[in-house]
Write a protein that holds these residues in place. Structure first.
Motif, PDB file in Angstrom:
ATOM      1  N   PRO A  61       0.825  -1.215   0.000  1.00 57.35           N
ATOM      2  CA  PRO A  61       0.000   0.000   0.000  1.00 57.35           C
ATOM      3  C   PRO A  61       0.860   1.266   0.000  1.00 57.35           C
ATOM      4  O   PRO A  61       1.934   1.308   0.589  1.00 57.35           O
ATOM      5  CB  PRO A  61      -0.803  -0.126   1.295  1.00 57.35           C
ATOM      6  CG  PRO A  61      -0.858  -1.600   1.556  1.00 57.35           C
ATOM      7  CD  PRO A  61       0.480  -2.126   1.090  1.00 57.35           C
ATOM      8  N   PHE A  62       0.354   2.298  -0.690  1.00 54.47           N
ATOM      9  CA  PHE A  62       1.063   3.571  -0.782  1.00 54.47           C
ATOM     10  C   PHE A  62       0.049   4.708  -0.838  1.00 54.47           C
ATOM     11  O   PHE A  62      -1.111   4.505  -1.199  1.00 54.47           O
ATOM     12  CB  PHE A  62       1.967   3.607  -2.023  1.00 54.47           C
ATOM     13  CG  PHE A  62       1.202   3.593  -3.317  1.00 54.47           C
ATOM     14  CD1 PHE A  62       0.880   4.779  -3.963  1.00 54.47           C
ATOM     15  CD2 PHE A  62       0.796   2.396  -3.896  1.00 54.47           C
ATOM     16  CE1 PHE A  62       0.159   4.767  -5.150  1.00 54.47           C
ATOM     17  CE2 PHE A  62       0.070   2.378  -5.080  1.00 54.47           C
ATOM     18  CZ  PHE A  62      -0.240   3.567  -5.717  1.00 54.47           C
ATOM     19  N   ASP A  63       0.509   5.884  -0.477  1.00 50.94           N
ATOM     20  CA  ASP A  63      -0.283   7.099  -0.642  1.00 50.94           C
ATOM     21  C   ASP A  63       0.213   7.782  -1.905  1.00 50.94           C
ATOM     22  O   ASP A  63       1.413   8.073  -2.026  1.00 50.94           O
ATOM     23  CB  ASP A  63      -0.109   8.039   0.553  1.00 50.94           C
ATOM     24  CG  ASP A  63      -0.817   7.541   1.797  1.00 50.94           C
ATOM     25  OD1 ASP A  63      -1.832   6.820   1.662  1.00 50.94           O
ATOM     26  OD2 ASP A  63      -0.351   7.854   2.909  1.00 50.94           O
ATOM     27  N   PRO A  64      -0.673   8.041  -2.852  1.00 50.86           N
ATOM     28  CA  PRO A  64      -0.231   8.728  -4.070  1.00 50.86           C
ATOM     29  C   PRO A  64       0.168  10.167  -3.759  1.00 50.86           C
ATOM     30  O   PRO A  64      -0.307  10.757  -2.786  1.00 50.86           O
ATOM     31  CB  PRO A  64      -1.465   8.675  -4.972  1.00 50.86           C
ATOM     32  CG  PRO A  64      -2.613   8.546  -4.043  1.00 50.86           C
ATOM     33  CD  PRO A  64      -2.109   7.779  -2.853  1.00 50.86           C
ATOM     34  N   VAL A  65       1.038  10.709  -4.583  1.00 47.72           N
ATOM     35  CA  VAL A  65       1.534  12.070  -4.404  1.00 47.72           C
ATOM     36  C   VAL A  65       1.414  12.799  -5.737  1.00 47.72           C
ATOM     37  O   VAL A  65       1.894  12.305  -6.760  1.00 47.72           O
ATOM     38  CB  VAL A  65       3.021  12.072  -3.952  1.00 47.72           C
ATOM     39  CG1 VAL A  65       3.565  13.488  -3.872  1.00 47.72           C
ATOM     40  CG2 VAL A  65       3.179  11.346  -2.636  1.00 47.72           C
ATOM     41  N   ILE A  66       0.798  13.966  -5.712  1.00 43.58           N
ATOM     42  CA  ILE A  66       0.738  14.795  -6.911  1.00 43.58           C
ATOM     43  C   ILE A  66       2.105  15.458  -7.063  1.00 43.58           C
ATOM     44  O   ILE A  66       2.517  16.239  -6.220  1.00 43.58           O
ATOM     45  CB  ILE A  66      -0.364  15.860  -6.794  1.00 43.58           C
ATOM     46  CG1 ILE A  66      -1.726  15.183  -6.742  1.00 43.58           C
ATOM     47  CG2 ILE A  66      -0.279  16.842  -7.967  1.00 43.58           C
ATOM     48  CD1 ILE A  66      -2.869  16.125  -6.478  1.00 43.58           C
ATOM     49  N   SER A  67       2.797  15.099  -8.135  1.00 45.29           N
ATOM     50  CA  SER A  67       4.164  15.601  -8.294  1.00 45.29           C
ATOM     51  C   SER A  67       4.363  16.385  -9.579  1.00 45.29           C
ATOM     52  O   SER A  67       5.483  16.728  -9.925  1.00 45.29           O
ATOM     53  CB  SER A  67       5.147  14.435  -8.226  1.00 45.29           C
ATOM     54  OG  SER A  67       4.799  13.466  -9.195  1.00 45.29           O
ATOM     55  N   ASP A  68       3.273  16.644 -10.302  1.00 51.22           N
ATOM     56  CA  ASP A  68       3.362  17.493 -11.477  1.00 51.22           C
ATOM     57  C   ASP A  68       2.025  18.193 -11.668  1.00 51.22           C
ATOM     58  O   ASP A  68       1.050  17.861 -10.999  1.00 51.22           O
ATOM     59  CB  ASP A  68       3.816  16.705 -12.716  1.00 51.22           C
ATOM     60  CG  ASP A  68       2.768  15.768 -13.269  1.00 51.22           C
ATOM     61  OD1 ASP A  68       1.588  15.850 -12.865  1.00 51.22           O
ATOM     62  OD2 ASP A  68       3.103  14.949 -14.134  1.00 51.22           O
ATOM     63  N   PRO A  69       1.951  19.173 -12.558  1.00 41.86           N
ATOM     64  CA  PRO A  69       0.724  19.968 -12.684  1.00 41.86           C
ATOM     65  C   PRO A  69      -0.403  19.293 -13.467  1.00 41.86           C
ATOM     66  O   PRO A  69      -1.428  19.917 -13.718  1.00 41.86           O
ATOM     67  CB  PRO A  69       1.213  21.233 -13.392  1.00 41.86           C
ATOM     68  CG  PRO A  69       2.420  20.820 -14.139  1.00 41.86           C
ATOM     69  CD  PRO A  69       3.053  19.724 -13.331  1.00 41.86           C
ATOM     70  N   GLU A  70      -0.249  18.023 -13.842  1.00 42.92           N
ATOM     71  CA  GLU A  70      -1.271  17.352 -14.641  1.00 42.92           C
ATOM     72  C   GLU A  70      -2.451  16.852 -13.821  1.00 42.92           C
ATOM     73  O   GLU A  70      -3.434  16.390 -14.384  1.00 42.92           O
ATOM     74  CB  GLU A  70      -0.641  16.200 -15.425  1.00 42.92           C
ATOM     75  CG  GLU A  70       0.366  16.692 -16.451  1.00 42.92           C
ATOM     76  CD  GLU A  70       0.995  15.580 -17.257  1.00 42.92           C
ATOM     77  OE1 GLU A  70       0.313  14.578 -17.537  1.00 42.92           O
ATOM     78  OE2 GLU A  70       2.168  15.720 -17.614  1.00 42.92           O
TER      79      GLU A  70
END
Length: 171
Positions: A124-133
């Protein structure tokens, strides 16, 4: 549902600061215009405890404001599984070493193809927004996916993809 949101929802794409990949281009043909000179691919991450990971697409993107999968244009000579995992890691921090590929599904239009890479989350992981898309990333129960305003391509593919997901009670 776990929500992960970005700070802004600009209608203008960000200014590109680095070199463009040769695959970052539109392709046009009899069935429409699609992003990715060498095709495109995305990851449908399935976590039996959380559901599927969806990306709320940036307003400025093609079909912006809809929900779909983290993914994008393939690089030249890149196979779709590698490209999908690279893009999902870049856009949502999906760890390639923490998932197992279950199957792929390909939409092939002769002049362009999109590959959905369906993965089972092993760690399991927590997603991370790492770009402006992305406006938002969200784990959505399988039964709730249809309640989102889906990207048209994903909406068309979802029933067949859902049918092939591993069975589990309450999914």
């Amino acid at each position: 549902m776990d929500h992960f949101t970005a700070a802004g929802t600009s209608t203008t794409p960000p200014v590109r600061t680095g070199p463009r990949d040769p695959g970052d281009a539109w392709v046009e043909g009899s069935r429409g215009r699609f992003w990715g000179r060498f095709g495109a691919a995305g990851v449908l991450a399935f976590d039996p405890a959380k559901g599927v990971l969806l990306q709320h697409r940036a307003i400025w993107s093609h079909n912006g404001g809809t929900w779909g999968l983290p993914g994008g244009a393939l690089h030249q000579h890149e196979d779709p599984v590698t490209g999908a995992l690279r893009e999902a890691n870049e856009e949502a921090a999906v760890p390639a070493d923490g998932v197992d590929v279950l199957f792929t599904s390909v939409l092939d239009l002769d002049y362009w193809a999109y590959t959905t890479v369906v993965v089972l989350v092993r760690e399991p992981f927590d997603p991370v927004i790492s770009d402006p898309e992305s406006i938002e990333l969200q784990w959505v129960p399988v039964a709730g996916v249809e309640n989102k305003e889906l990207h048209p391509g994903f909406a068309a593919a979802w029933p067949g993809l859902r049918e092939r997901l591993p069975s589990r009670p309450g999914a």
